[in-house]
Design an enzyme around this catalytic site. Sequence first.
Site, mmCIF file in Angstrom:
data_model
loop_
_atom_site.group_PDB
_atom_site.id
_atom_site.type_symbol
_atom_site.label_atom_id
_atom_site.label_comp_id
_atom_site.label_asym_id
_atom_site.label_seq_id
_atom_site.Cartn_x
_atom_site.Cartn_y
_atom_site.Cartn_z
ATOM 1 N N HIS A 1 110.401 36.256 111.153
ATOM 2 C CA HIS A 1 108.875 35.661 109.851
ATOM 3 C C HIS A 1 107.953 36.729 110.000
ATOM 4 O O HIS A 1 107.703 37.513 111.754
ATOM 5 C CB HIS A 1 108.429 34.461 110.408
ATOM 6 C CG HIS A 1 107.262 33.971 109.029
ATOM 7 N ND1 HIS A 1 107.984 33.276 108.309
ATOM 8 C CD2 HIS A 1 106.152 34.254 109.097
ATOM 9 C CE1 HIS A 1 106.245 32.851 107.361
ATOM 10 N NE2 HIS A 1 105.236 33.412 107.994
ATOM 11 N N ASP B 1 100.995 23.206 105.715
ATOM 12 C CA ASP B 1 101.223 24.327 105.571
ATOM 13 C C ASP B 1 100.816 25.120 103.987
ATOM 14 O O ASP B 1 100.198 26.178 103.397
ATOM 15 C CB ASP B 1 102.023 25.654 106.079
ATOM 16 C CG ASP B 1 102.035 27.021 106.248
ATOM 17 O OD1 ASP B 1 100.286 27.131 106.387
ATOM 18 O OD2 ASP B 1 102.503 27.519 105.830
ATOM 19 N N ARG C 1 93.972 29.553 101.881
ATOM 20 C CA ARG C 1 94.138 30.777 102.272
ATOM 21 C C ARG C 1 93.382 32.248 102.186
ATOM 22 O O ARG C 1 92.768 32.804 102.116
ATOM 23 C CB ARG C 1 94.529 31.128 103.667
ATOM 24 C CG ARG C 1 93.864 29.991 105.342
ATOM 25 C CD ARG C 1 94.801 28.968 105.802
ATOM 26 N NE ARG C 1 95.045 30.518 106.610
ATOM 27 C CZ ARG C 1 96.170 31.525 107.145
ATOM 28 N NH1 ARG C 1 97.472 30.624 106.987
ATOM 29 N NH2 ARG C 1 96.303 32.828 107.703
ATOM 30 N N SER D 1 100.463 28.801 111.198
ATOM 31 C CA SER D 1 100.938 28.593 110.333
ATOM 32 C C SER D 1 102.455 28.552 109.978
ATOM 33 O O SER D 1 102.661 28.156 109.108
ATOM 34 C CB SER D 1 100.051 29.419 108.669
ATOM 35 O OG SER D 1 100.877 30.335 107.221
ATOM 36 N N LYS E 1 106.298 26.027 110.226
ATOM 37 C CA LYS E 1 107.141 26.198 108.824
ATOM 38 C C LYS E 1 108.503 26.407 109.827
ATOM 39 O O LYS E 1 108.687 26.075 109.961
ATOM 40 C CB LYS E 1 106.896 27.435 107.881
ATOM 41 C CG LYS E 1 105.389 27.237 106.994
ATOM 42 C CD LYS E 1 105.724 28.387 106.286
ATOM 43 C CE LYS E 1 105.334 29.724 106.326
ATOM 44 N NZ LYS E 1 103.867 30.009 106.518
HETATM 45 N N1 URA Z 1 102.645 34.410 107.056
HETATM 46 C C1 URA Z 1 101.989 33.108 107.193
HETATM 47 O O1 URA Z 1 103.446 32.323 107.187
HETATM 48 N N2 URA Z 1 101.745 32.595 107.467
HETATM 49 C C2 URA Z 1 99.961 33.220 107.780
HETATM 50 O O2 URA Z 1 98.855 32.638 107.765
HETATM 51 C C3 URA Z 1 100.266 34.294 107.511
HETATM 52 C C4 URA Z 1 101.708 34.852 107.739
#
Ligand code: URA
Length: 450
Positions: free
Chosen positions: A91, A170, A177, A192, A196
């Site tokens: 990620h 999220d 956000r 966040s 996930k």
């Molecule tokens: N990627 C995400 O999933 N969340 C964030 O807050 C920033 C980047």
Amino acid sequence: MSQPNIPQTFRAIDVIRKKRDGVELSRAEVEGLVNAYTKGEIPDYQVSAWLMAVVLKGMTRAETAALTDAMLHSGEVLDLSSLARKKVDKHSTGGVGDKTSLVLAPLAAAAGVAVPMISGRGLGHTGGTLDKLEAIPCFNVNLSVSEFRRVLGICGCAMIGQTAEIAPADRKLYALRDVTGTVESPYLICASIMSKKLAEGIDALVLDVKTGSGAFMKNEKDAAFLAELMVETGERMGKQVVALITDMDQPLGNMIGNALEVVEVVEVLRGGGPEDLRELCLELAGWMLHLGGVAKTVAEGKQQSAKLIASGAALERFRQMVELQGGDARVIDDAKRLPQARHTMQVASKKAGYLASMQCEQIGTACVILGGGRERKEDSVDPAVGIVLHKKVGDQVASGEAIATVYYNAEAQAVRARQLIEASCEITDAAPTTKRLLIHRMIGKSGEKN
Ligand code: URA
């Protein structure tokens, strides 16, 4: 004298005021806020105020852990133990032109690692994996949990968004956000991302933590802080986690915008594409294969990945995933089947010299202005618009030569985007003497160091 017995009912206003005043919130208060918002019991405006207070006041480690846990448990935590392969994901903290996920999921799957990827949409000035995937006609990022498992079982990778079942908190907080200037908090980013990723049932995670003018963490110290926070969170939950701090001082690759980025993904999967994008994909893939137990070292993982690209196996895995998720895989051989912008406009250099730097965030914002991202929650994105860069930092440029081409559908937006791109490119007489590294360093104690 004994204290009167005051009932402990949850009130959002109390939690907002406490955070505003810099008082540490209890686990119950953080959970109360997350649960109430997920259920739709408190409005966006109260949560926006709380998020802004978090951006300004920060969070303690205990609050960050409480937030991550509450967001993680807002939905289902997948149990993928029935899959024999090791489950590994990657990620990114968000960048401009950062399309590596679309290359990495099929590439790692082709190597024998399972990649159950839950991603997000565009956030602030940065692009989002889901928006890029949806540029492929009919691609479904909203699979149910059982469909997600089915696709993963067949082709070794599947790519979806946060759903009502997985990481629903999220899903809502992320969208809020995006449009309230509350992305840039390491605590919120950590919660966040990790909520996930921990919901995916993975064994290991590779984090790509961006730093530079196009990243949320503009300097390396802040990026390292975020990386450590996420690595610590993952390890607390028993996962193997490494974070690479990588450069985002100029866009990654040459194409920015959802459909355009799919074109560049296919180029890389065919063995071409821009050098920086290819190099980063191989590095991240090397780590995924190493943590996934199919390569003894990262270097071996990189070599295997290069071979899987050269043989066409990674591209075929991408094709299979697109088909299984309902997408029109014909876009792979015929890019004209992707959404096309009606017009193009050149951004020409006003003088001769060298492209010394780019304000990368502004390039991302230019793409949002074109319609490639959202300014309000309800906005839909235009998959066809974007920017193609013809010059990268360090390149020589002649007076009047094109630095970039803007792909657009609305003239007024294109003019604003062109002005932003022009203003964000610094042209100097002399060539820049230093070059920023693409991969700055690794944080985490999993496996080898490089
Ligand atoms: N990627 C995400 O999933 N969340 C964030 O807050 C920033 C980047």
